[in-house]
Scaffold this active site. Structure first.
Site, short mmCIF file in Angstrom:
data_model
loop_
_atom_site.label_atom_id
_atom_site.label_comp_id
_atom_site.label_asym_id
_atom_site.label_seq_id
_atom_site.Cartn_x
_atom_site.Cartn_y
_atom_site.Cartn_z
N LEU A 1 2.11 2.94 -6.55
CA LEU A 1 0.87 2.75 -5.81
C LEU A 1 0.35 1.33 -6.00
CD1 LEU A 1 -0.88 6.15 -6.57
CD2 LEU A 1 0.44 5.51 -4.56
N CYS A 2 -0.51 0.94 -5.09
CA CYS A 2 -1.15 -0.37 -5.11
C CYS A 2 -1.77 -0.61 -6.49
CB CYS A 2 -2.24 -0.39 -4.04
SG CYS A 2 -3.21 -1.89 -4.01
N PRO A 3 -1.56 -1.75 -7.05
CA PRO A 3 -0.96 -3.00 -6.55
C PRO A 3 0.48 -3.20 -6.99
CG PRO A 3 -2.11 -3.50 -8.55
CD PRO A 3 -2.27 -2.00 -8.31
N ASP B 1 -1.13 -4.80 2.22
CA ASP B 1 -1.05 -5.67 1.05
C ASP B 1 0.08 -6.69 1.13
OD1 ASP B 1 -3.14 -4.21 0.02
OD2 ASP B 1 -1.89 -3.00 -1.32
N ASP C 1 3.95 3.48 -0.47
CA ASP C 1 2.49 3.43 -0.47
C ASP C 1 2.00 2.87 0.87
OD1 ASP C 1 -0.20 3.25 -1.01
OD2 ASP C 1 -0.01 1.69 -2.53
#
Length: 77
Positions: A13-15, A46, A40
């Protein structure tokens, strides 16, 4: 031309996908290509944003039938 370095960031998941991409780009020569595979949905925002901010070239962004996101990035010169 050599095959691009491939990064598997599925289920991260982010980041984390962008952090993995940043680390990979730091290890290759300018102009080299890196492929990032992610799941994600935030990576669709992103990764292009990261490339724009850092001067890298987002060559291709696709989504597979399985819902995986594949990005091909060329490191800034």
């Amino acid at each position: 031309m050599t095959d691009p370095l491939q990064i598997d960031a599925r289920d991260l998941l982010c980041p984390l996908p962008v952090l993995r991409l940043r680390k990979a780009l730091a290890s290759v020569a300018p102009g080299s290509q890196v492929q990032l595979l992610a799941t994600d949905p935030a990576s669709q925002i992103d990764v292009p944003h990261f490339c724009t901010e850092q001067g890298h070239h987002l060559i291709r962004q696709t989504t597979s039938a399985e819902g995986h996101f594949l990005f091909t990035i060329a490191k800034a010169l």
